[in-house]
Design a protein around this motif. Sequence first.
Motif, PDB file in Angstrom:
ATOM      1  N   UNK A 195       0.806  -1.207   0.000  1.00 62.72           N
ATOM      2  CA  UNK A 195       0.000   0.000   0.000  1.00 62.72           C
ATOM      3  C   UNK A 195       0.838   1.254   0.000  1.00 62.72           C
ATOM      4  N   UNK A 196       0.154   2.389  -0.072  1.00 57.68           N
ATOM      5  CA  UNK A 196       0.820   3.666   0.004  1.00 57.68           C
ATOM      6  C   UNK A 196       1.443   3.820   1.381  1.00 57.68           C
ATOM      7  N   UNK A 197       2.672   4.291   1.391  1.00 60.59           N
ATOM      8  CA  UNK A 197       3.414   4.478   2.635  1.00 60.59           C
ATOM      9  C   UNK A 197       3.552   3.191   3.434  1.00 60.59           C
ATOM     10  N   UNK A 198       3.793   2.113   2.707  1.00 55.69           N
ATOM     11  CA  UNK A 198       4.094   0.824   3.307  1.00 55.69           C
ATOM     12  C   UNK A 198       5.230   0.187   2.540  1.00 55.69           C
ATOM     13  N   UNK A 199       6.095  -0.493   3.276  1.00 54.29           N
ATOM     14  CA  UNK A 199       7.179  -1.261   2.677  1.00 54.29           C
ATOM     15  C   UNK A 199       7.035  -2.680   3.195  1.00 54.29           C
ATOM     16  N   UNK A 205       4.788   0.050   8.111  1.00 50.30           N
ATOM     17  CA  UNK A 205       3.626   0.829   7.696  1.00 50.30           C
ATOM     18  C   UNK A 205       3.736   2.225   8.302  1.00 50.30           C
ATOM     19  N   UNK A 206       4.117   3.176   7.479  1.00 44.03           N
ATOM     20  CA  UNK A 206       4.249   4.541   7.996  1.00 44.03           C
ATOM     21  C   UNK A 206       3.082   5.427   7.572  1.00 44.03           C
ATOM     22  N   UNK A 207       2.007   4.794   7.066  1.00 47.52           N
ATOM     23  CA  UNK A 207       0.796   5.549   6.746  1.00 47.52           C
ATOM     24  C   UNK A 207       0.128   6.053   8.024  1.00 47.52           C
ATOM     25  N   UNK A 254      14.467   0.726   5.832  1.00 47.91           N
ATOM     26  CA  UNK A 254      13.692  -0.338   6.457  1.00 47.91           C
ATOM     27  C   UNK A 254      13.433  -1.497   5.508  1.00 47.91           C
ATOM     28  N   UNK A 255      13.340  -1.245   4.217  1.00 50.13           N
ATOM     29  CA  UNK A 255      13.213  -2.338   3.252  1.00 50.13           C
ATOM     30  C   UNK A 255      14.441  -3.237   3.330  1.00 50.13           C
ATOM     31  N   UNK A 256      15.618  -2.635   3.414  1.00 51.19           N
ATOM     32  CA  UNK A 256      16.853  -3.414   3.540  1.00 51.19           C
ATOM     33  C   UNK A 256      16.852  -4.213   4.836  1.00 51.19           C
TER      34      UNK A 256
END
Length: 145
Positions: free
Chosen positions: A2-6, A109-111, A128-130
């Motif tokens: 989603x938007x603003x989620x990794x 989730x930074x939404x 954070x993805x890494x």
Amino acid sequence: MGTRQVSRTVLVAARPEQIFDLLADPANHPLIDGSGTVRAGRDGGPARLSLGAAFGMDMRMGAPYRIRNTVVEFEENRLIAWCHFMGHRWRWLLEPAGEGKTSVTETFDYSTARSPAALQLLGFPKRNADGIEKTLARLTKMFPG
């Protein structure tokens, strides 16, 4: 995603209950953290997490600090998520994948964050993805099948 989620997903050679037991014990978080920021669980928190449970962690990102998290999503053996005062969430979704395996998705989730634009400008989604990729790799090695 989603938007603003990794998010990242891996297949782990363990049943959802086994993985959930690991995630629901804050003392295990430093063992699986691939980001290098989670150092230790703080005394006084629950041995097993549940909805609304608060737990503290010793962290390090440049300098050491302490953080207090609250479990905000919880479904036994399937879903657990926590957040801290800045509002963003760390979510784990476990889905049975047959033959004793589980599809594990970790999400930053930074939404829900107080300042998602600031997190984005500071590079947290990429960083954070890494970290998530390294965490999931560690988790996979803990259950070699």
